[in-house]
Design a protein around this motif. Structure first.
Motif, PDB file in Angstrom:
ATOM      1  N   SER A  30      73.453  83.052  59.394  1.00  0.00           N
ATOM      2  CA  SER A  30      74.256  81.840  58.829  1.00  0.00           C
ATOM      3  C   SER A  30      73.828  80.795  59.814  1.00  0.00           C
ATOM      4  O   SER A  30      73.261  80.836  61.010  1.00  0.00           O
ATOM      5  N   PHE A  31      74.129  79.488  59.371  1.00  0.00           N
ATOM      6  CA  PHE A  31      73.830  78.382  60.039  1.00  0.00           C
ATOM      7  C   PHE A  31      74.870  77.461  60.106  1.00  0.00           C
ATOM      8  O   PHE A  31      75.568  77.548  59.076  1.00  0.00           O
ATOM      9  N   ALA A  32      75.134  76.571  61.227  1.00  0.00           N
ATOM     10  CA  ALA A  32      76.326  75.797  61.250  1.00  0.00           C
ATOM     11  C   ALA A  32      75.595  74.384  61.330  1.00  0.00           C
ATOM     12  O   ALA A  32      74.507  73.903  62.016  1.00  0.00           O
ATOM     13  N   VAL A  33      76.215  73.436  60.520  1.00  0.00           N
ATOM     14  CA  VAL A  33      75.758  72.012  60.572  1.00  0.00           C
ATOM     15  C   VAL A  33      77.123  71.460  61.235  1.00  0.00           C
ATOM     16  O   VAL A  33      78.379  71.198  60.687  1.00  0.00           O
ATOM     17  N   THR A  34      76.859  70.617  62.431  1.00  0.00           N
ATOM     18  CA  THR A  34      77.950  69.946  63.123  1.00  0.00           C
ATOM     19  C   THR A  34      77.764  68.377  62.603  1.00  0.00           C
ATOM     20  O   THR A  34      76.739  67.866  62.595  1.00  0.00           O
TER      21      THR A  34
END
Length: 153
Positions: A70-74
């Protein structure tokens, strides 16, 4: 110098996915599309998301993506949270809890306000607890609601 990059396996949608991601994430681009001969089908795509290298490959057999990758976008603002949320869930994406979603290919993303770590990391356990309780039922994270919870309002 060695480098590490995420390598995402798609059934046949590698080029579509890469083009989609670079269209919504600033400082992103498709670097190279590899085909199986002149005019042949796409085999793999090298691309960058926010300047970071990624690769997409066609040829996945069996089950698709899981939350284990998974990837997180801040995001700095609610407008940015909303833009990413709307773009990543478009075309058949699926909303999840606590800012998590799956895009149309089943890749998991969390769209996170930058302020969240500060609010949840508050040394006052009551404030941090209120933020956690406010966040748990949310799908798309709401910065103003999280800040109100932190303030006890």
């Amino acid at each position: 110098m060695s480098s590490i990059r995420p390598f995402l396996w798609y059934a046949t949608e590698a080029e579509d996915a890469a083009n989609f991601y670079v269209s919504i994430i600033p400082n992103s681009r498709v670097v190279n599309v590899m085909r199986g001969g002149p005019g042949g089908p796409v085999i793999a795509v090298d691309f960058e998301l926010d300047g970071r290298p990624f690769a997409a490959l066609n040829g996945r057999q069996g089950p698709g993506f899981t939350e284990a990758t998974s990837f997180a976008v801040t995001c700095e603002t609610q407008a940015e949270v909303d833009r990413y949320w709307n773009a990543l869930t478009s075309g058949g994406g699926e909303e999840g809890q606590c800012g998590w979603l799956k895009d149309r290919w089943g890749v998991s993303w969390q769209v996170v306000p930058a302020v969240l770590s500060k609010l949840l990391g508050d040394p006052d356990p009551a404030k941090a607890g209120r933020v956690m309780q406010a966040m748990l039922p949310m799908r798309r994270l709401d910065i103003a609601a999280l800040e109100r919870a932190h303030a006890g309002a």
